[in-house]
Each structure stands twice: as structure tokens, then as C-alpha cells.
Design a protein around this motif. Structure first.
Motif, PDB file in Angstrom:
ATOM      1  N   VAL A   1       0.918  -1.244   0.062  1.00  0.00           N
ATOM      2  CA  VAL A   1       0.116   0.077  -0.125  1.00  0.00           C
ATOM      3  C   VAL A   1       0.907   1.216   0.029  1.00  0.00           C
ATOM      4  CG1 VAL A   1      -1.776   1.334   1.142  1.00  0.00           C
ATOM      5  CG2 VAL A   1      -1.662  -1.118   1.265  1.00  0.00           C
ATOM      6  N   GLY A   2       0.640   2.101  -0.993  1.00  0.00           N
ATOM      7  CA  GLY A   2       1.450   3.348  -1.090  1.00  0.00           C
ATOM      8  C   GLY A   2       2.769   3.371  -1.428  1.00  0.00           C
ATOM      9  N   LEU A   3       3.197   2.214  -2.234  1.00  0.00           N
ATOM     10  CA  LEU A   3       4.575   2.041  -2.872  1.00  0.00           C
ATOM     11  C   LEU A   3       4.606   1.898  -4.306  1.00  0.00           C
ATOM     12  CD1 LEU A   3       6.288  -0.460  -0.744  1.00  0.00           C
ATOM     13  CD2 LEU A   3       6.422   1.899  -0.786  1.00  0.00           C
ATOM     14  N   GLN A   4       3.263   2.418  -5.125  1.00  0.00           N
ATOM     15  CA  GLN A   4       3.108   2.298  -6.478  1.00  0.00           C
ATOM     16  C   GLN A   4       3.603   3.631  -6.884  1.00  0.00           C
ATOM     17  OE1 GLN A   4       0.578   1.200  -4.443  1.00  0.00           O
ATOM     18  NE2 GLN A   4       1.008  -0.951  -4.883  1.00  0.00           N
ATOM     19  N   ASN A   5       4.766   4.195  -6.717  1.00  0.00           N
ATOM     20  CA  ASN A   5       5.380   5.377  -7.008  1.00  0.00           C
ATOM     21  C   ASN A   5       6.318   5.174  -8.221  1.00  0.00           C
ATOM     22  OD1 ASN A   5       7.685   3.962  -5.940  1.00  0.00           O
ATOM     23  ND2 ASN A   5       7.728   4.888  -4.163  1.00  0.00           N
ATOM     24  N   PHE A   6       6.860   6.554  -8.485  1.00  0.00           N
ATOM     25  CA  PHE A   6       7.485   6.662  -9.918  1.00  0.00           C
ATOM     26  C   PHE A   6       8.602   5.852  -9.916  1.00  0.00           C
ATOM     27  CE2 PHE A   6      10.500   9.430 -12.451  1.00  0.00           C
ATOM     28  CZ  PHE A   6       9.629   9.102 -13.728  1.00  0.00           C
ATOM     29  N   VAL A   7       9.486   5.194  -9.083  1.00  0.00           N
ATOM     30  CA  VAL A   7      10.488   4.642  -9.294  1.00  0.00           C
ATOM     31  C   VAL A   7      10.088   3.247  -9.570  1.00  0.00           C
ATOM     32  CG1 VAL A   7      11.851   5.753  -7.718  1.00  0.00           C
ATOM     33  CG2 VAL A   7      10.465   4.156  -6.776  1.00  0.00           C
ATOM     34  N   LEU A   8       8.813   2.670  -8.979  1.00  0.00           N
ATOM     35  CA  LEU A   8       8.485   1.436  -9.472  1.00  0.00           C
ATOM     36  C   LEU A   8       7.650   1.473 -11.012  1.00  0.00           C
ATOM     37  CD1 LEU A   8       7.283  -1.684  -9.052  1.00  0.00           C
ATOM     38  CD2 LEU A   8       5.116  -0.499  -8.169  1.00  0.00           C
TER      39      LEU A   8
END
Length: 348
Positions: free
Chosen positions: A237-244
Motif C-alpha cells: 500500500v502506497g508504494l506504487q510510486n514513480f521509481v516502480l
């Protein structure tokens, strides 16, 4: 004639030199038109297989339009200073930095998330004991540390992520969670260098991941990363960020640039660390750097009459000589350890 191939760096530095929107904003990707969603105070970029890619013409048109309107257009703030510098048009000349994107970015965040959100206190103690007891061959140069310690180095995360995390957590976490993480680990290992021991010359070499599946290796690695990205929301949760999201472009990046995404990233960080130690105070940094680098160059530019050896001397500065094996010296007949740095000079 000097040719400028492209630009590589961490995300804030690239956004600054490209005149692009920050990595926490909408439409921040350099390679595609993904917009992003604001959830829980964070910008999330969920998996979308239908997202359109940016072409060189689109990148240039958006830059000019943003320049004329004075506002952001599809993530572009205006024309980049690299427009007249690079010989390959943007965004094809933008190379994502594996060290910051994968190791210090997503891999570190995932490992810390698993440690804090999924492991119970007793499991953390057991996991930390495994980390402290883990031993590596001498050429790994750095041990691994627990996730409770601050300022983890990229090499420590690399050793943990690529070699240790899966066998250490398989008896602690649920099999589905471990299997999902394995998709990411295996996908990255297919693209990155592995440390092997060359028995013939008895020296450690950095070798690119072997194509066990022939020409299909890159496609298989891309499928692993795609499935990992697609199902990521199920476990985190909350780790679907730009680096992914950047990992979804790794297949195209490696087809265009090869190993440039991961080769030299560690050495550049080492160079920055060495240079940063040469500055003192807050003024006249340029003069200080030139002064100390010239001293370092003069001390290490002496003629060395030592016979070539297979031993590699530990570097202590920017211009330290490296004693090369005889096999490597024979590749170029004019190259010898004595004249390796005879034509190097500093100009700032």
C-alpha cells in the motif's frame, strides 16, 4: 569531435536538467504519458498497459508549447538545456539510473516495508540474526546490515536484495508474498551484472547477467517485472510510486542503451564522494577542487616500473593507477600500466 550520448542521474537531478515536472507530480514520467493518482497524500502510478509512450516529436512539441505558454504541458516546463547538447534527441537519450531507481529506490522501500509491516517482533529478531550471521566472499567488499540501521548503502542493499532476501524470508513470510517478491528479484537479476570468479586469471570480474534463455532473456525479464508491477497493489500500500513505474520501461532502456543503465553508476557515486571530501567551507569550491585534484594527479602520474600483475590495488583517489593483468595489457599494444594515465589532465 565530441559526441554527447545522453544523460544519466537520479530523478531530482534529471528533472532539473530536463526542465521536467517533479517525480511527485502528475505526468512526471519522461518516457510515457502516465498521469498518476493522488491517494493518501502520495502520488501513485498504477499499472496501465495502455499508456502511450512519448516520442521525440511529442517531447519537443510539449517543451515548446510549455515555453510559450509559461506553464506545464504534459509534465514539461519548457525547453531543456540539453536540447542542443545531446546528439540523440530527448527522451531517447535519457538513461534511468539503476542505482537510485532500483536499489536506493524501490528495492529498499520494499524490503523495509516487508520488515516493518509483515514481520512480527520475534520474526524481526530472527531475521536480524540471519543478517548478522551471513558471510560473503572477500570480493563483495561490503557486508549486509539490518533494516533498523539508518543510511543503508546501495551495495548493502544490492547484496541483500539480489542474494539474501529470498532465502531469508521464505520461512518467515507467506509463500504468495515471497513468490511475488521473487518476480522482482529475478527480473532485475536478468538485467544486472553478477560477480563471478574467473578461474583462469584468478581475478574478480563484473559480468553481465548471462542470457540463459538466449534472445528471449530480455523478454522473460520484462514479463517478470510486468507481472510484479501489475499485482503490486495486492501486497503493498502506497508504494506504487514513480521509481516502480520506471521499471516498466527497463526493457526499452536496455534495448536502447544496453548496460549503461547499471554500469558506472557505482563509480560515479564514488567519484562524487571523493570530490566532496576535497571541498572545505562554503566558498571557492572550484579553486579547491582544482588544487587538490592536481596534487592527486601529480602524485599518481609518476612512472611505475612495477611489472604487471593480476592484483588490483585499492583506489585511494580519482586518478589512482590500477595494475592490470598481462592479458588485458595485450588487448591494446600501446597500453601499459606505465603510461595509462600519461595523457590525463584536468580542466575546469
Amino acid at each position: 569531435m565530441i559526441k554527447v550520448y545522453g544523460v544519466i542521474g537520479d530523478t531530482p537531478a534529471l528533472n532539473l536538467i530536463l526542465n521536467h515536472k517533479s517525480h511527485v507530480g502528475y505526468s512526471c514520467c519522461w518516457y510515457c504519458h502516465i498521469i498518476g493518482t493522488h491517494i493518501g497524500g502520495k502520488r501513485q502510478y498504477y499499472y496501465d498497459e495502455n499508456v502511450s509512450l512519448r516520442s521525440a516529436a511529442d517531447f519537443e512539441a510539449d517543451s515548446r508549447r510549455a515555453e510559450s505558454l509559461g506553464k506545464s504541458v504534459n509534465g514539461r516546463h519548457g525547453t531543456s538545456i540539453l536540447k542542443k547538447v545531446v546528439d540523440i534527441p530527448l527522451p531517447d537519450s535519457i538513461v534511468a539510473d539503476y542505482l537510485h531507481t532500483t536499489l536506493l529506490g524501490h528495492a529498499k522501500a520494499v524490503c523495509v516495508y516487508l520488515y516493518k509491516q509483515y514481520m512480527r517482533p520475534q520474526e524481526r529478531i530472527h531475521f536480524n540474526k540471519k543478517i548478522r550471521a551471513q558471510r560473503f566472499p572477500h570480493f563483495f567488499n561490503r557486508k549486509i546490515r539490518t533494516f533498523e540501521e539508518p543510511y543503508l548503502k546501495a551495495t548493502e542493499i544490492r547484496n541483500m536484495f539480489l542474494f539474501c532476501i529470498l532465502p531469508m524470508i521464505r520461512e518467515i513470510l507467506h509463500v504468495d508474498l515471497v513468490a511475488h517478491l521473487a518476480l522482482f528479484v529475478l527480473g532485475i537479476r536478468k538485467r544486472l551484472h553478477l560477480m563471478e570468479l574467473n578461474n583462469k586469471s584468478s581475478c574478480a570480474k563484473l559480468l553481465h547477467g548471462r542470457p540463459e534463455f538466449g534472445n528471449r532473456t530480455a523478454d522473460i525479464a520484462n514479463k517478470l517485472l510486468t507481472i510484479y508491477y501489475r499485482d503490486h497493489e495486492t501486497f503493498y500500500v502506497g508504494l506504487q510510486n514513480f521509481v516502480l513505474h520506471i521499471h516498466s520501461h527497463f526493457a526499452d532502456l536496455y534495448k536502447k542503451h544496453g548496460s549503461l543503465c547499471n554500469i558506472n553508476t557505482f563509480s560515479q557515486e564514488d567519484l562524487m564522494g571523493v570530490v566532496s571530501k576535497l571541498k572545505h567551507g562554503a566558498n571557492h569550491w572550484a579553486d579547491q577542487l582544482v588544487f587538490y585534484l592536481n596534487i592527486d594527479f601529480a602524485l599518481n602520474n609518476e612512472v611505475n616500473h612495477t611489472e604487471p600483475t593480476v592484483l588490483i590495488r585499492t583506489p585511494k583517489g580519482v586518478f589512482d593507477n590500477t595494475l592490470m593483468p598481462n592479458e588485458l595489457c595485450q588487448v591494446v599494444s600501446s597500453f601499459t600500466p606505465e603510461n595509462a594515465f600519461s595523457h590525463v589532465y584536468i580542466h575546469i
